[in-house]
Every structure is written in C-alpha cells, then in structure tokens.
Motif scaffolding. Structure first.
Motif, PDB file in Angstrom:
ATOM      1  N   GLU A   1      41.380  45.982  42.830  1.00  0.00           N
ATOM      2  CA  GLU A   1      42.807  46.030  42.500  1.00  0.00           C
ATOM      3  C   GLU A   1      43.630  45.053  43.336  1.00  0.00           C
ATOM      4  N   VAL A   2      43.072  44.602  44.456  1.00  0.00           N
ATOM      5  CA  VAL A   2      43.820  43.701  45.341  1.00  0.00           C
ATOM      6  C   VAL A   2      43.831  42.316  44.713  1.00  0.00           C
ATOM      7  N   ARG A   3      45.010  41.842  44.408  1.00  0.00           N
ATOM      8  CA  ARG A   3      45.157  40.585  43.667  1.00  0.00           C
ATOM      9  C   ARG A   3      45.545  39.410  44.554  1.00  0.00           C
ATOM     10  N   MET A   4      46.460  39.623  45.486  1.00  0.00           N
ATOM     11  CA  MET A   4      47.058  38.478  46.179  1.00  0.00           C
ATOM     12  C   MET A   4      47.430  38.853  47.602  1.00  0.00           C
ATOM     13  N   VAL A   5      47.439  37.842  48.462  1.00  0.00           N
ATOM     14  CA  VAL A   5      47.941  37.962  49.828  1.00  0.00           C
ATOM     15  C   VAL A   5      49.143  37.033  49.945  1.00  0.00           C
ATOM     16  N   THR A   6      50.257  37.552  50.439  1.00  0.00           N
ATOM     17  CA  THR A   6      51.491  36.769  50.583  1.00  0.00           C
ATOM     18  C   THR A   6      51.929  36.783  52.037  1.00  0.00           C
ATOM     19  N   LEU A   7      52.061  35.585  52.626  1.00  0.00           N
ATOM     20  CA  LEU A   7      52.466  35.455  54.022  1.00  0.00           C
ATOM     21  C   LEU A   7      53.494  34.334  54.151  1.00  0.00           C
ATOM     22  N   THR A   8      54.260  34.394  55.228  1.00  0.00           N
ATOM     23  CA  THR A   8      55.299  33.397  55.484  1.00  0.00           C
ATOM     24  C   THR A   8      54.802  32.406  56.537  1.00  0.00           C
ATOM     25  N   ASN A   9      54.751  31.138  56.154  1.00  0.00           N
ATOM     26  CA  ASN A   9      54.222  30.101  57.044  1.00  0.00           C
ATOM     27  C   ASN A   9      55.146  28.870  56.973  1.00  0.00           C
ATOM     28  N   CYS A  10      55.920  28.555  57.995  1.00  0.00           N
ATOM     29  CA  CYS A  10      56.020  29.316  59.229  1.00  0.00           C
ATOM     30  C   CYS A  10      57.154  30.345  59.115  1.00  0.00           C
ATOM     31  N   THR A  11      57.182  31.307  60.048  1.00  0.00           N
ATOM     32  CA  THR A  11      58.221  32.321  60.024  1.00  0.00           C
ATOM     33  C   THR A  11      59.562  31.690  60.390  1.00  0.00           C
ATOM     34  N   PHE A  12      60.620  32.448  60.167  1.00  0.00           N
ATOM     35  CA  PHE A  12      61.957  31.957  60.493  1.00  0.00           C
ATOM     36  C   PHE A  12      62.020  31.517  61.948  1.00  0.00           C
ATOM     37  N   ASP A  13      61.293  32.221  62.804  1.00  0.00           N
ATOM     38  CA  ASP A  13      61.348  31.927  64.241  1.00  0.00           C
ATOM     39  C   ASP A  13      60.296  30.926  64.680  1.00  0.00           C
ATOM     40  N   GLY A  14      59.567  30.323  63.707  1.00  0.00           N
ATOM     41  CA  GLY A  14      58.714  29.200  64.027  1.00  0.00           C
ATOM     42  C   GLY A  14      57.272  29.530  64.341  1.00  0.00           C
ATOM     43  N   ILE A  15      56.793  30.706  64.016  1.00  0.00           N
ATOM     44  CA  ILE A  15      55.403  31.053  64.276  1.00  0.00           C
ATOM     45  C   ILE A  15      54.561  30.644  63.068  1.00  0.00           C
ATOM     46  N   VAL A  16      53.532  29.851  63.326  1.00  0.00           N
ATOM     47  CA  VAL A  16      52.759  29.209  62.271  1.00  0.00           C
ATOM     48  C   VAL A  16      51.347  29.780  62.244  1.00  0.00           C
ATOM     49  N   TYR A  17      50.889  30.129  61.038  1.00  0.00           N
ATOM     50  CA  TYR A  17      49.526  30.611  60.835  1.00  0.00           C
ATOM     51  C   TYR A  17      48.539  29.440  60.814  1.00  0.00           C
TER      52      TYR A  17
ATOM     53  N   VAL B   1      51.242  42.063  51.515  1.00  0.00           N
ATOM     54  CA  VAL B   1      52.428  41.249  51.766  1.00  0.00           C
ATOM     55  C   VAL B   1      53.010  41.586  53.134  1.00  0.00           C
ATOM     56  N   ASP B   2      53.360  40.555  53.858  1.00  0.00           N
ATOM     57  CA  ASP B   2      54.018  40.729  55.152  1.00  0.00           C
ATOM     58  C   ASP B   2      55.328  41.485  54.939  1.00  0.00           C
ATOM     59  N   ARG B   3      55.467  42.638  55.610  1.00  0.00           N
ATOM     60  CA  ARG B   3      56.702  43.415  55.437  1.00  0.00           C
ATOM     61  C   ARG B   3      57.940  42.598  55.823  1.00  0.00           C
ATOM     62  N   ASN B   4      57.761  41.598  56.696  1.00  0.00           N
ATOM     63  CA  ASN B   4      58.899  40.834  57.200  1.00  0.00           C
ATOM     64  C   ASN B   4      59.111  39.530  56.436  1.00  0.00           C
ATOM     65  N   CYS B   5      58.488  39.386  55.274  1.00  0.00           N
ATOM     66  CA  CYS B   5      58.728  38.189  54.483  1.00  0.00           C
ATOM     67  C   CYS B   5      60.087  38.287  53.809  1.00  0.00           C
TER      68      CYS B   5
END
Length: 925
Positions: free
Chosen positions: A486-502, A430-434
């Motif tokens: 054990e790794v189940r899921m990946v969680t990311l923020t798309n797009c970030t608050f500041d507009g950066i898009v994966y 998980v993105d620490r900044n989510c």
C-alpha cells in the motif's frame, strides 16, 4: 617561506592572504583597509581583490613617489604578483606573461606604464569599457587585439584547451581564433590553455566563464603549479569520483583511457561544459569510443569547424524559445478581437485614469500580454511549440528527463505530482514538517498520510530533517504488517527552510532496497540553485536519480547486492531482524525502478517572476505509469489563462543558469560564508549574535565529518562533508541566534530589520533569524547587513546597560520558557490505522467543513478539556506561516504539547486559527 591558500601564495609568518584580503598599504592621511572578515575567499574574489590591491599599491609608487620598500621581495606588491601569476593561468585574456611583464616594469621603475597595464585588467574585471587604441607601446600585436576586443559588446565566454604547448603555440592559437572571428558571430570567445589534467580540473573549478573544453591528447597528468592544499585535495576528490583510470601512459590504450578519465571528471564537475576532442591520427577509430563523452572529434586542421561548433553550441544554451516568441508577438501589428482588454495596451494607453500603469511597467509588458496560444506562442496545457521547446531546454539544464513550467507556485506543483501518482487509499510517507501544500494534496487525493518525524531543535524552536533510520523502520513496520504494497510514495523537503540538506541518493537507494517500486517526491522549493555548483549538485533529486540509475546498471553493484541479500535473509527466505536491516547500508536490487520527481520554486532562488516554478521528472516508468495521469493532474490544477510573463521569465532564468549559474552560485555561497565569518570574528557582533553551524543544527550521529562550517575551510572540506554526511547545511543560509539581544525573532525582524533599516528576511523563530543569500546578493548588500547588525548590537548593549538590574532579572524570570516542539500526536479513532501511523486526512477535512460537525473552542477551554483526559480532534489545518507546515491536520488529536507550543508561538500569521473564536474542533458523536 610561502604557503598557498585557494591557489594563491600566503605569507607563512603572518598567514595573511596577499590578494586583497590582507591589510593594504597605508596611505597618508587615511586608515588602512581592514582584512576581509569573511572566509578564505574563492578565486573569483581573490583574483579581483588582488588586482585592485595591486593597483592601489602601484598607484602610490607612480603618483606619490614612495620608497623602494614597497618593492621588497616580501612586500604586498610581490605577494600579489605571485598570486596572480598562479591564478591567471586559469583565466583567458592577459595571462601569466602579462603578469610577469608588469613585474618587470616595476623592477625597471616604469611605474606609470605598470599602473596603466594593471588598470586595464581592473577595468575588464569591472566590466568597464577599455579604450580601443591602447597607448602602451610595450604591448605586442596580440595584446593590442585582445584589449581592443574588450570593447566588443557581444557576450564573451572562454574555451579551455588542455594540451602541452609552447608560448608560440598559444599565441598562434589565439591569433587563429581572432582571424576566424566574424562580424556576424553572435558571441566572442577566448582560449584558456593549460598543460595538464590537474590544471584542467583546477580551471573548471575556479573559472566559471569556461563553457567549453577542447582536449588534445598531448597533455600531461600532473600540474607544475604550486597550488594550495585545498585546491590539490579538491582536484584529487574530483578525479577520484570517476571510475575511468589509466595504467601505463606508453600504450595507446592508456592514452585513450587518460583522455576518457579527464573527460569524465570534467563532465562530473561541470556537466554544462561542451567537450571536444582534437586528435591527429586514427580519429575515425576514436570517434566511436568517445562519442558519449565528446560532442565532436576534430583533426587539428579543422579549426573553422571547431570555431563554428563552439558558437553554435553556445547559441543553443542562449536560446529562449518562448521569450523570443513573446518578443516577436509584441513587435507584430495585430487586431485583438478576443479576451484581455489590457492586451496591446488597449484599455490603458488612452485612459485618463490608469495611464500610470504603462508609465510604471512600460509598454512592452502590455504589448506582450495576450490570451492567444497561436502565432508561435503555444499552449501551456498542451504545448507543441515554443513552450514545449523551452521545457525541454529546462530538462537539459536541470538534468531531468522531463520538465514542466508552473505559473502558480510550487504549492500547485506539489499538488500536481501528488494527484498524478497517488490515489485513494495509497499510503504516503511524508515529513510532518513539509509545506502545507503536501498535506492539502493528501486531502485532495485521498491518500493516507503516514507522518515522519524530523529530529527537533528545541533550543531554536524549529525542526531538522527526518533521519533515514526512521524512514527505513517505518517501511519495515509496514512490511511486517503485510501492508508494504500500500505504500506508494515518500515525500521529503530538500533542503528544509532552515537549510538542512538530505543525501537523496542514499535515502532512495536504501528505501528501494525495502520496496523497489517506491516513488519519490523531493520538494526542492529552496534548492533550485543547487543544480549549478559542482558540490551541491550531487544532493539534488535529479542528479541523485541519474547517479543511482547508472550505479544500478554496474556489475559491481549487482555483486554487492547479491552478497548483502545473504546477510538480510535466512536460508528459507525469512528476513533478518529489523536491527540488521537498520544497521546495514542497504543496497537496492538492480531491478529497482528509479521514479523521482522534484518541485522547484524557481522564483525563490533563481531568476523568475513570483510564482514561477518547475516540476522535474526522472521516471523510468513515465510512459507506462505516469504520463497520462500527470497531464490530467497538470490540467486540473493549471489555469487555462497562464501568465505568459512568468513563463518567459522561467525561460530566461534557465538561460542564465546554463551560461553563468556556476559563477552566480559560487558567489552566493562565498558571500553567505563571509557573512557568517564576519559575525563570528567581530568583537561586538559575536557578543550579541551567534551563527548556528552544523554542530548545533545536525546531531553528531548524522555527521561523519566534524567541521562546523565546511566551506569556510575550503572547497575540499565541503566536498568531503557533502559526500559523506547524512545531513549537511546549505551554506547559502545563515541562521543567527539572537537570545542576547533581548528581543524575540518576530520583533527583531519587523521592528528592527525591516521597519528601521529596510532589510527583508523571511523566517524567524522565537530566538533565531534566518538570512538567506541568493544569486542576486552583492558584496555591498552583505556589507550593509553587517553595518546594520553592528548598529543594532550597539543599541542592544546600550539598552542593557541602562536597564535596572532588578527589573531585568524580573523580566527574565517572567519570560515563558519555550516548550519542546510537539511531535505528531496521532490520528483519532475512525481516521487512523491501528498499529500504524497512517490516517485519513480527507474524510476528516470534509467533515470539518460542515458547520454541524464542528465547534470553535478558545485555547483556555480546550486546555481544560485536554487536562480532563479528553481527546479533542482538529477539524482543519493550523499552519504558522512561515515556514508553512501544519501544527495540526484534520483528524489529529489535539494534545497539551501542541497547545503549549501554540501559546508561546510569536508568528503573526497562522492559517486556520482564529484568535477571536479559537480552534475548530470536530464535535464528538
């Protein structure tokens, strides 16, 4: 010599756009209107401005009697006419012939008649009522009928017809459509007729009013219009993204392939379009091959069936089942012997003390309030009727397999998804900044958080996004430790608050190549609008999941996967070194499972009441693995008394974006780019502010293209960047660096923008302010913001001029420098996993809720402990808001870097931190 920009002619010598963005003719006693300081406008604005500019210039001829210089071949009038003759091919109504007629009237000196004709178009574009009886005797019967139809209050849409036709054929087609139009029809449509595949692509890219397309096999391939380089390149990119091609146009197979190629291209650009094929012979044979692409296949004589199909399909888009049910309930006489005294206004309308509630909100709000789930209203927790249908329509609109309405925000939506998919002990990358809701979800589920670090933007005091190679490396580390299962899921923020898009498709593909059963949760709280624009759509979670699913099914993908496996594994099956895996663009197995979830704060970027959110699902294992736990999680977090007005607004918001989303999003992006260009070009503004672009917000190593603001350079440039770069910037957001104002972001926001001028912004950092446009932003709002920024710039310059130089230098020296953004330190022993970054947030959190296990430590004392070599452990979440991600989580070691960052943070609202008592710290055992 004439060149073209965005489909319109530009004067080569001056480089100025003729259609309203260049300097307009000067009238006596008034200054000329300035060139629009924004981007090269998109067609919607160019078209509107061109007609307005033409009206302004011809009005001077008609009323002021100016000389013939205004009609010179290189004049503003003729440049506008040339531009409009190009653009009007792609719009219904007046058309190219109408533009040519205006030019003939001007050449003949009939200025007043020309002005009258131009005025009718301007009125139509503004939405003004047009007289039912046009006075212009030069209009033919067809044009009179069209003008009269403008007064029709029914919603209008446009239908693209792709066929090589004569003007007589087009007139006959429009006459037939008018003949079939009935008083009982709920909608009115008009035809846009183009002769070639290129023109069809240009039309759907430039005209958002088109909701359906009728393809006739007689169309040609290439346009004869003189289009701009940008539009030509965009058409090429659009047509090259589909695999269907053609060889020789002389064979029947090639003809079919040509039709299929166009259909696939149009569907990829605008998936909301309905496609119909109108053919002659052998339509029975064609129907089976073309069913997937076309809704129906007609013979040419089946005009009535086509007419009915067009209206019926738009009625399906227009349908709002839950909103309609609420309206029906409000109109019914009922007796309330249940909860909710406010229902039907029972506790309000006869009150002497709260009557202003109904005066302010209106009686309909109270009539629509109920706690009933019967009578057509349905239950959000177990929907089978109107809510179920509304959610199914939302899934269609957003490209999901399933969609769910959430009435208490995306914070709850995120917790629902986590609880449905993650159990105690499961590792989540998980993105620490989510957003803090993801961290809270880890605490609730017992999942172990393995925090991913985004690249820092220290100069601006916020984070970027998580590079893909970091995600891959962490997965490889878990594989090497024997814990990948054990790794189940990946969680990311798309797009970030500041507009950066994966690029979600690339991220998911490469992660699945390492672990083929990973689940992905994309927090798209700020990205719901992106599903309704041809370029931004491809970077949404749902579109990426669909594309990836289709790609994995192809034989070409299977062959590429087999070839890569030989490079990634030795002959004995041993994986190659991590460096090889990191350097390769990994190709997932054809057997990988596509399991993708997205959460939308619909209310943030689309039309919905506050807290209206959605969960979208594209999960191949939904029934086997997720459906039951998802519904259990949904019932856990959803109120048994959901707000029906929020649900109705979600239903209506879905209708809006299916019918006009492309139009609204394109305007939003254009206006944001116009704002950024205004700041960059205005002499005073650029001395005071700086717009941050991809050059500042995305490291060069994550960009293949090099344009700082791709949309500013045209749609093709944006298309290329969004197809190639690892990260891109959402052009609807404008981050402005304000260091030269002399004030910090929080002061600029509250004291200057909001308190003084009523301009609302959400996020600031130490030296930046984020301006976000949305589908409700207007040109007037942008103009007002620019006006305010100019006034503030003047004020700041005056303040600097009046400041004593010695005092200014002393203040600058005394200002605390911004420390680097702190990375996640580590989980403390007892909560960590030696050798890997995952930690037990849940145990630390609940320990931190017990008073006997915690102490409050002031910042100064805590810093002394850290300097002595101690490792204090956070007892809770510490979250500056906005943007809402934790600086500290339960169980995390508190470091000097964290304390330095918190010491200079200017955010007024920090959740989990009491400035009177200090930090909550776990006592050492």
């Amino acid at each position: 010599m004439t060149r073209f920009e965005h489909g319109i002619p530009l004067d080569e010598s001056s480089g100025r756009a003729p259609s309203g963005v260049s300097r307009l003719p000067r009238s006596a006693g008034s200054s000329a209107l300035e060139r629009d300081p924004g981007m090269p406008s998109s067609t919607w604005r160019l078209r509107s401005d061109a007609w307005e500019s033409l009206r302004f210039a011809v009005k001077r001829l008609a009323l002021d009697g100016e000389d013939a210089e205004a009609l010179a071949s290189d004049s503003e009038i003729h440049r506008n006419l040339r531009a409009l003759e190009t653009m009007e091919m792609y719009w219904a109504g007046f058309g190219q012939r109408y533009v040519r007629g205006i030019g003939e009237l001007l050449e003949a000196g009939d200025y007043r008649i020309a002005l009258d004709r131009i005025g009718r178009v301007v009125n139509r574009l503004r939405g003004d009522t047009v007289p039912d009886e046009p006075r212009d005797e030069h209009l033919d019967e067809q044009e009179r009928a069209e003008l009269a139809a403008d007064a029709d209050p029914r919603p209008h849409f446009e239908v693209l017809v792709v066929d090589e036709t004569t003007p007589a054929d087009r007139d006959a087609m429009r006459s037939e459509a008018l003949r079939l139009r009935g008083a009982a029809d709920a909608f009115v449509y008009e035809f846009v007729v183009v002769p070639s595949a290129d023109d069809a692509v240009a039309a759907v890219l430039t005209n958002p009013n088109i909701l359906a397309c009728v393809v006739r096999p007689g169309f040609s391939d290439r346009t004869r219009q003189r289009l701009s380089r940008d539009l030509v390149e965009t058409i090429r990119l659009a047509r090259s993204q589909v695999s269907t091609g053609h060889t020789s146009e002389r064979s029947s197979l090639a003809s079919v392939q040509r039709v299929l190629g166009l259909a696939d291209t149009l569907a990829a650009i605008r998936p909301e379009l309905d496609l119909y094929l109108m053919a002659g012979a052998h339509i029975e044979d064609l129907a089976g091959a073309l069913t997937r692409r076309f809704r129906r296949v007609f013979r040419r004589e089946d005009q009535l069936e086509l007419h009915l199909s067009l209206l019926r399909r738009v009625s399906h888009l227009y349908d709002t089942p839950f909103f309609s049910a609420i309206q029906d309930h409000a109109r019914r006489p009922v007796g309330v012997f249940h909860a909710l005294p406010i229902a039907r206004g029972g506790s309000v309308v006869n009150s002497k003390w709260i009557r202003d509630l109904v005066d302010f909100y209106g009686l309909n709000l109270l009539l629509a309030e109920t706690s009933a789930t019967s009578g057509g209203l349905d239950s959000l927790l177990a929907p089978t009727g109107a809510i179920k249908k509304a959610q199914d329509l939302a899934a269609r609109a957003f490209g999901a397999k399933h969609s769910f309405f959430v009435t208490n925000g995306t914070s709850t939506a995120n917790k629902i998804v986590h609880q449905a998919l993650v159990g105690p002990g499961d590792v989540v990358l998980v993105d620490r900044n989510c957003h803090k809701s993801h961290h809270h979800a880890m605490m609730l589920t017992g999942g172990r958080a393995a925090y991913l670090e985004a690249y820092p933007l220290n100069d601006f005091a916020f984070y970027g996004a998580v590079p893909l190679d970091r995600i891959k490396q962490l997965l490889l580390d878990y594989r090497a430790a024997g814990r990948l299962d054990e790794v189940r899921m990946v969680t990311l923020t798309n797009c970030t608050f500041d507009g950066i898009v994966y690029d979600p498709e690339r991220v998911m593909a490469e992660c699945l190549a390492i672990k083929p059963d990973l689940v992905f949760l994309w927090d798209e709280a700020w990205f719901a609008f992106a599903a309704f624009h041809p370029v931004t759509r491809r970077r949404t979670a749902m579109a990426s999941a669909k594309n990836l699913e289709e790609r994995l099914r192809t034989s070409a993908h299977a062959a590429a996967h087999r070839a890569q496996q030989q490079r990634l594994y030795d002959a004995d099956g041993t994986p190659a070194a991590d460096e090889v895996w990191l350097e390769e663009r990994l190709i997932p197995s054809p057997d990988a499972r596509i399991r993708v979830y997205a959460t939308h704060s619909t209310h943030k970027t689309l039309t919905a009441l506050r807290q209206g959110s959605m969960i979208h699902v594209y999960d191949q294992d939904w029934v086997r693995e997720a459906e039951e736990p998802f519904h259990e999680a949904f019932m856990t977090h959803t109120s048994t008394s959901p707000n029906y007005q929020i649900l109705a607004s979600l239903d209506l918001g879905r209708r809006q974006v299916e019918l006009e989303g492309f139009n609204l999003v394109q305007r939003q992006l254009d206006l944001a780019t116009s704002l950024s260009q205004s700041i960059a070009r205005h002499p005073l503004l650029r001395r005071t502010y700086r717009v941050l672009t991809a050059n500042e917000l995305i490291p060069a190593g994550h960009r293949e293209t090099r344009r700082p603001m791709p949309l500013r350079d045209g749609l093709a440039s944006m298309w290329q960047a969004w197809a190639a770069d690892e990260f891109v910037i959402d052009p609807s957001r404008v981050t402005v660096e304000i260091t030269r104002t002399g004030v910090d972001g929080d002061t600029f926001k509250h004291e200057h923008l909001m308190n003084r001028y009523g301009i609302q912004v959400n996020k600031t950092s130490r030296n930046t302010v984020l301006f976000m446009t949305n589908i409700g932003t207007t040109r007037s709002a942008i103009a007002y913001l620019i006006e305010v920024l100019v006034k503030l710039a003047e004020r700041f310059e005056e303040d600097r001029a009046q400041l004593d130089p010695e005092l200014a230098q002393a203040a600058l020296a005394a200002e605390a420098p911004m420390p680097p953004l702190p990375d996640f330190s580590a989980f403390a022993p007892g909560y960590d996993a030696p050798g890997l970054p995952d930690g037990d947030v849940r145990t630390a959190f609940f320990r931190g809720q017990q008073r006997r296990h915690i102490e409050h430590v002031p910042p100064g004392e805590l810093r002394e402990r850290v300097d002595r070599g101690e490792q204090p452990v956070s007892a809770g979440f510490v979250t500056p808001y906005p943007p809402g991600f934790p600086v500290l989580v339960p169980g995390q070691i508190i470091t000097a870097e964290v304390l330095d960052f918190m010491a200079v943070l200017d955010t007024r609202e920090i959740h989990g931190y009491d400035p009177r008592r200090g930090y909550r710290v776990l006592r050492a055992e």
